[in-house]
Enzyme design. Structure first.
Site, PDB file in Angstrom:
ATOM      1  N   ASP A 160       0.859  -1.185   0.000  1.00  0.00           N
ATOM      2  CA  ASP A 160       0.000   0.000   0.000  1.00  0.00           C
ATOM      3  C   ASP A 160       0.893   1.231   0.000  1.00  0.00           C
ATOM      4  O   ASP A 160       1.678   1.442   0.938  1.00  0.00           O
ATOM      5  CB  ASP A 160      -0.912   0.007   1.230  1.00  0.00           C
ATOM      6  CG  ASP A 160      -1.773   1.261   1.281  1.00  0.00           C
ATOM      7  OD1 ASP A 160      -2.678   1.392   0.439  1.00  0.00           O
ATOM      8  OD2 ASP A 160      -1.522   2.116   2.161  1.00  0.00           O
ATOM      9  N   GLU A 244      -1.662  -1.231  -5.829  1.00  0.00           N
ATOM     10  CA  GLU A 244      -2.882  -0.571  -6.284  1.00  0.00           C
ATOM     11  C   GLU A 244      -2.640   0.079  -7.645  1.00  0.00           C
ATOM     12  O   GLU A 244      -1.564   0.614  -7.902  1.00  0.00           O
ATOM     13  CB  GLU A 244      -3.320   0.491  -5.277  1.00  0.00           C
ATOM     14  CG  GLU A 244      -3.813  -0.066  -3.960  1.00  0.00           C
ATOM     15  CD  GLU A 244      -4.198   1.042  -2.996  1.00  0.00           C
ATOM     16  OE1 GLU A 244      -5.375   1.131  -2.639  1.00  0.00           O
ATOM     17  OE2 GLU A 244      -3.309   1.823  -2.607  1.00  0.00           O
ATOM     18  N   CYS A 296     -12.619  -4.168   6.038  1.00  0.00           N
ATOM     19  CA  CYS A 296     -11.887  -4.892   7.075  1.00  0.00           C
ATOM     20  C   CYS A 296     -11.253  -6.130   6.458  1.00  0.00           C
ATOM     21  O   CYS A 296     -11.930  -6.922   5.790  1.00  0.00           O
ATOM     22  CB  CYS A 296     -12.822  -5.287   8.214  1.00  0.00           C
ATOM     23  SG  CYS A 296     -12.004  -6.222   9.540  1.00  0.00           S
ATOM     24  N   CYS A 299     -12.980  -9.575   8.516  1.00  0.00           N
ATOM     25  CA  CYS A 299     -14.364 -10.006   8.313  1.00  0.00           C
ATOM     26  C   CYS A 299     -14.971  -9.486   7.009  1.00  0.00           C
ATOM     27  O   CYS A 299     -16.120  -9.802   6.701  1.00  0.00           O
ATOM     28  CB  CYS A 299     -15.227  -9.563   9.492  1.00  0.00           C
ATOM     29  SG  CYS A 299     -15.359  -7.759   9.671  1.00  0.00           S
ATOM     30  N   CYS A 314     -12.434  -2.305  13.686  1.00  0.00           N
ATOM     31  CA  CYS A 314     -13.645  -2.902  13.130  1.00  0.00           C
ATOM     32  C   CYS A 314     -14.673  -3.128  14.238  1.00  0.00           C
ATOM     33  O   CYS A 314     -14.403  -3.882  15.190  1.00  0.00           O
ATOM     34  CB  CYS A 314     -13.321  -4.221  12.432  1.00  0.00           C
ATOM     35  SG  CYS A 314     -14.762  -5.008  11.682  1.00  0.00           S
ATOM     36  N   CYS A 317     -15.927  -7.269  14.076  1.00  0.00           N
ATOM     37  CA  CYS A 317     -15.137  -8.397  14.572  1.00  0.00           C
ATOM     38  C   CYS A 317     -14.103  -7.984  15.612  1.00  0.00           C
ATOM     39  O   CYS A 317     -13.417  -8.837  16.182  1.00  0.00           O
ATOM     40  CB  CYS A 317     -14.443  -9.110  13.407  1.00  0.00           C
ATOM     41  SG  CYS A 317     -13.197  -8.096  12.570  1.00  0.00           S
ATOM     42  N   ASP A 324      -2.983   1.556   6.996  1.00  0.00           N
ATOM     43  CA  ASP A 324      -2.270   1.167   5.787  1.00  0.00           C
ATOM     44  C   ASP A 324      -1.987  -0.331   5.758  1.00  0.00           C
ATOM     45  O   ASP A 324      -2.002  -0.953   4.689  1.00  0.00           O
ATOM     46  CB  ASP A 324      -0.961   1.958   5.674  1.00  0.00           C
ATOM     47  CG  ASP A 324      -1.203   3.449   5.538  1.00  0.00           C
ATOM     48  OD1 ASP A 324      -2.276   3.812   5.019  1.00  0.00           O
ATOM     49  OD2 ASP A 324      -0.335   4.238   5.940  1.00  0.00           O
TER      50      ASP A 324
END
Length: 369
Positions: A160, A244, A296, A299, A314, A317, A324
């Protein structure tokens, strides 16, 4: 220096000749037709090889212009070159190459020029050029090298690219953003203020302008060094690298982040990564960047957060991680899905394959002309 100035004058004259010919006939003057008009008699102060490479450089700019217009891009018409924008003399054959610490240039260019070779050439010599930079004269020797595949591994990693961290990977490792331009901003601002106060055409202004250019060159060298080392680290350590498919040219339209994005140079890092991966037999996969930070990685639920929120928490979960790092894991998962769908190759992208050229041949520089 005289050959550099003469080649620039020739480039501008040939560009005007092309424009005039089109205005009078409505047709494009072909390279070989124009080459017949520019021989030794027309340019006695230039070697024949420089005449040929300068003409090809001009016609290549027209080829790129017409191709860009045909593809619907906003491309500018080839321009007349001022002295500040012309700093390269190109050579195209093995007669002009390195030989025992000397560069064999034509007699008009200085003959056998002594250079400092900082590393030996690898591969087959193709062509060379002499470049004038703020720090001095350089010889760039372009060689064609054979791929050097590394031993295959069963490892994959998601990367990332960001601003707080230059790179955060799916293993939880981060590379701090050096922010080279920001660190040199004060020094550059002082040099630019000094330049602005100098009288145009004065010797002091020339020295001040060279100092500003030298600072810019140092920033660029620092940035390239950081990105080369980072790309080499990941290519050597992992078989599959997932990144990306960012569009920095569109992202810099945000004036609040434009400077930081440009300083990070994500596009340059991707180019280095793909070039090294192709030579090493690694696979680079570029996936869509949408929602990689919001999703996330545990999950797969979406957790909306602003850019100022740097920690992923999150509520579904209970998973907590750096923003990042969580994005890098989502990038890795998306890349592995693409790999399973398309199969292994040296380079894969999610979605339509954008047009592009193969990585440039290995470049070697010999400073100290």
């Amino acid at each position: 220096m005289s050959v550099l100035m003469a080649s620039r004058n020739m480039y501008n004259a040939c560009l005007q000749e092309l424009i005039t010919h089109y205005q009078e006939t409505g047709k494009y003057l072909h390279l070989y037709e124009q080459d017949k008009r520019h021989g030794k008699e027309a340019h006695p102060d230039l070697p024949a090889v420089v005449v040929d490479t300068t003409l090809k450089r001009l016609h290549r700019s027209f080829t790129n212009f017409f191709r860009g217009r045909k593809e619907g891009h906003k491309v500018g018409f080839p321009r007349f070159k001022p002295a500040a924008a012309w700093n390269t003399i190109q050579f195209r054959d093995a007669a002009n190459c390195l030989d025992n610490g000397r560069f064999k240039a034509p007699g008009i260019c200085g003959g056998r020029i002594r250079v400092i070779v900082h590393r030996p050439l690898e591969g087959t010599f193709k062509w060379a050029r002499i470049v004038l930079r703020p720090s001095g004269w350089y010889v760039q020797c372009i060689c064609e090298t054979e791929p050097a595949p590394l031993l295959k591994k069963d490892t994959a990693i998601g990367l990332d690219m960001g601003i707080r961290y230059l790179i955060a990977d799916s293993n939880g490792q981060t590379l701090d953003n050096p922010r080279h331009a920001k660190k040199s901003a004060k020094k550059l601002a002082r040099a630019q203020r000094k330049l602005a106060k100098c009288k145009k055409g004065s010797t002091r202004r020339k020295k001040a302008r060279k100092l500003v250019a030298r600072i810019h060159e140092r920033i660029a060298n620092q940035r390239k060094d950081t990105l080369h080392k980072a790309s080499r680290h990941y290519v050597d350590g992992y078989q599959t690298l997932v990144i990306e498919n960012l569009k920095p040219a569109n992202m810099v339209r945000n004036h609040c982040l434009a400077f930081a994005i440009s300083d990070a140079s994500w596009g340059m890092f991707r180019h280095y990564l793909e070039s090294k991966a192709e030579s090493a037999g690694r696979q680079v996969i570029a996936v869509a960047p949408a929602y990689t930070s919001q999703k996330c990685s545990q999950c797969k639920e979406y957790v909306s957060k602003s850019l100022s929120v740097r920690t992923h928490v999150c509520p579904h979960c209970g998973y907590i991680a750096d923003r990042d790092e969580n994005a890098a894991r989502n990038i890795l998962r998306a890349g592995l899905l693409v790999q399973a769908r398309t199969g292994p190759s040296s380079r894969e992208r999610e979605g339509p394959e954008p047009s592009g050229e193969s990585p440039l041949p290995l470049k070697r520089e010999a400073p100290g002309l």
